[in-house]
Design a protein around this motif. Sequence first.
Motif, PDB file in Angstrom:
ATOM      1  N   GLY A  45       9.932  -1.558   2.970  1.00  0.00           N
ATOM      2  CA  GLY A  45      11.326  -0.723   3.161  1.00  0.00           C
ATOM      3  C   GLY A  45      11.777  -0.810   4.616  1.00  0.00           C
ATOM      4  O   GLY A  45      10.865  -1.516   5.353  1.00  0.00           O
ATOM      5  N   GLY A 103       0.875  -1.290   0.010  1.00  0.00           N
ATOM      6  CA  GLY A 103       0.061  -0.013   0.237  1.00  0.00           C
ATOM      7  C   GLY A 103       0.842   1.125  -0.030  1.00  0.00           C
ATOM      8  O   GLY A 103       2.089   1.334   0.447  1.00  0.00           O
ATOM      9  N   VAL A 104       0.408   2.176  -0.618  1.00  0.00           N
ATOM     10  CA  VAL A 104       0.944   3.598  -0.495  1.00  0.00           C
ATOM     11  C   VAL A 104      -0.031   4.613   0.052  1.00  0.00           C
ATOM     12  O   VAL A 104      -1.229   4.604  -0.307  1.00  0.00           O
ATOM     13  N   GLN A 105       0.363   5.443   0.956  1.00  0.00           N
ATOM     14  CA  GLN A 105      -0.647   6.357   1.439  1.00  0.00           C
ATOM     15  C   GLN A 105      -0.871   7.670   0.683  1.00  0.00           C
ATOM     16  O   GLN A 105       0.212   8.185   0.035  1.00  0.00           O
ATOM     17  N   THR A 161      -1.059  10.715   0.838  1.00  0.00           N
ATOM     18  CA  THR A 161      -0.582  12.002   1.576  1.00  0.00           C
ATOM     19  C   THR A 161       0.013  12.977   0.860  1.00  0.00           C
ATOM     20  O   THR A 161       0.783  13.936   1.206  1.00  0.00           O
ATOM     21  N   LYS A 214      14.689  10.497   6.408  1.00  0.00           N
ATOM     22  CA  LYS A 214      14.223   9.901   5.024  1.00  0.00           C
ATOM     23  C   LYS A 214      13.634  11.012   4.108  1.00  0.00           C
ATOM     24  O   LYS A 214      12.827  11.790   4.795  1.00  0.00           O
ATOM     25  N   MET A 215      13.683  10.759   2.783  1.00  0.00           N
ATOM     26  CA  MET A 215      12.905  11.568   1.923  1.00  0.00           C
ATOM     27  C   MET A 215      11.418  11.276   2.311  1.00  0.00           C
ATOM     28  O   MET A 215      11.233  10.053   2.441  1.00  0.00           O
ATOM     29  N   SER A 216      10.683  12.430   2.606  1.00  0.00           N
ATOM     30  CA  SER A 216       9.416  12.309   2.966  1.00  0.00           C
ATOM     31  C   SER A 216       8.282  13.287   2.427  1.00  0.00           C
ATOM     32  O   SER A 216       8.587  14.318   1.989  1.00  0.00           O
ATOM     33  N   HIS A 240       7.315  10.991  -4.262  1.00  0.00           N
ATOM     34  CA  HIS A 240       8.397  11.402  -4.347  1.00  0.00           C
ATOM     35  C   HIS A 240       9.498  10.307  -5.061  1.00  0.00           C
ATOM     36  O   HIS A 240       9.070   9.149  -4.973  1.00  0.00           O
ATOM     37  N   GLY A 258      11.724   8.829  -3.292  1.00  0.00           N
ATOM     38  CA  GLY A 258      11.798   7.609  -2.492  1.00  0.00           C
ATOM     39  C   GLY A 258      10.601   6.719  -2.384  1.00  0.00           C
ATOM     40  O   GLY A 258      10.834   5.293  -2.564  1.00  0.00           O
ATOM     41  N   SER A 297       5.716  14.367   3.624  1.00  0.00           N
ATOM     42  CA  SER A 297       5.270  15.718   4.590  1.00  0.00           C
ATOM     43  C   SER A 297       6.157  16.437   5.148  1.00  0.00           C
ATOM     44  O   SER A 297       5.901  17.371   5.817  1.00  0.00           O
ATOM     45  N   GLY A 329      11.741   3.043  -3.331  1.00  0.00           N
ATOM     46  CA  GLY A 329      11.556   2.277  -2.508  1.00  0.00           C
ATOM     47  C   GLY A 329      10.261   1.321  -2.638  1.00  0.00           C
ATOM     48  O   GLY A 329      10.182   0.404  -2.087  1.00  0.00           O
TER      49      GLY A 329
END
Length: 334
Positions: free
Chosen positions: A148, A10-12, A14, A198-200, A18, A20, A202, A24
């Motif tokens: 990850g 899953g991916v959020q 948000t 980490k690259m994020s 990016h 990452g 938010s 990832g």
Amino acid sequence: MSKKKLVFSGVQPTGNLHLGNYLGALKNFVNLQKDNECIFCVVDLHAITVFQDPVELKNNILETVAAFVAAGLDHNKSIIFNQSSVSGHSELAWIFNCVARIGWLNRMTQFKEKAGKDKEKASVGLYIYPNLMAADILLYKSSHVPVGADQKQHLELCRDIAQKFNNDFGAANFFPVPEPLISNTISRVMSLRDGLKKMSKSEESDFSRINLKDDADLIVQKIKKAKTDSASISDNLEDLNKRPEVLNLINIYAELSGISLQNALKEFAGKDFSHLKNKLAEILVATICPIGNKMKELLKDTKSLENILNKGSEKARKIAENTIKETKKIVGLF
Ligand code: AQP
């Protein structure tokens, strides 16, 4: 004959997907899709564990589907859907809330990181997030989960929940104990401003990340401004481990070029940072811009993206309803 894997991830939604998320997760998803049955979920219920603007959330859900498709996921081959449209996720999560132990959740480091200093003000949802993640995976009796480094602990908890449920209810092997799929690629892309974070999505500073929708000029600008230091580039890994920002840039270059870190180090050792940054920007533009352009194209037709979700949800619901029915029977619910 080896049994086909059933992969869930899953991916959020948000916002700001990016580099990452691409290196990832998405890039790996595309490879997994070739030989396995895969379920890719836009985990919108996870997203609301921290407040999301409702209008932005809707856009972000569609944007995440657009990123899936633009990166190469095929909705005819894999199931692509959003979590909240299949009620089984929440139903199973409640049952798992009653199986998981408070002590287990208290050990989760991601909650500590995300809740920050004032834990009393974090939502209850953020605290029990790993139980919902276990429900996401086990609702489909998934055998494998690409993770990850940051999600390893949550998958361990999911394995504990599956085993405890099976033991408590005398339902041997009812829920499989899912295995992690650790990709060989770099597990963490770090922030361009701070090599220890980490690259994020938010993170406040947009210059900390390369967004999938950034255009070529912006990518070049961000790489030019990426934090480095004044020493020259060395080919000694031990030395680079003490310089996380430099290591991160070389790691990204190696990953995008499909070469080993050692070979990338050989290529840049003793050279100026401008050489590394030019080469990195070049390969980033070549890899990311086609994905971003495709996403922008897909987002012009939101109806088609909604159709992908509806079709995927229908398929997911069929599997989920069966698991919920069986689970209720095991637990003694009507
Ligand atoms: N920096 C990263 N390096 C490698 N992989 C990453 N992933 C996220 N950031 C990096 C992987 O992308 C997948 C989807 O992540 P997610 O959006 O569901 O959650 P996240 O890990 O919380 O991502 P962000 O960007 O940090 O989002 P926010 O800021 O909203 O919390 C996962 O497989 C994740 O490992």
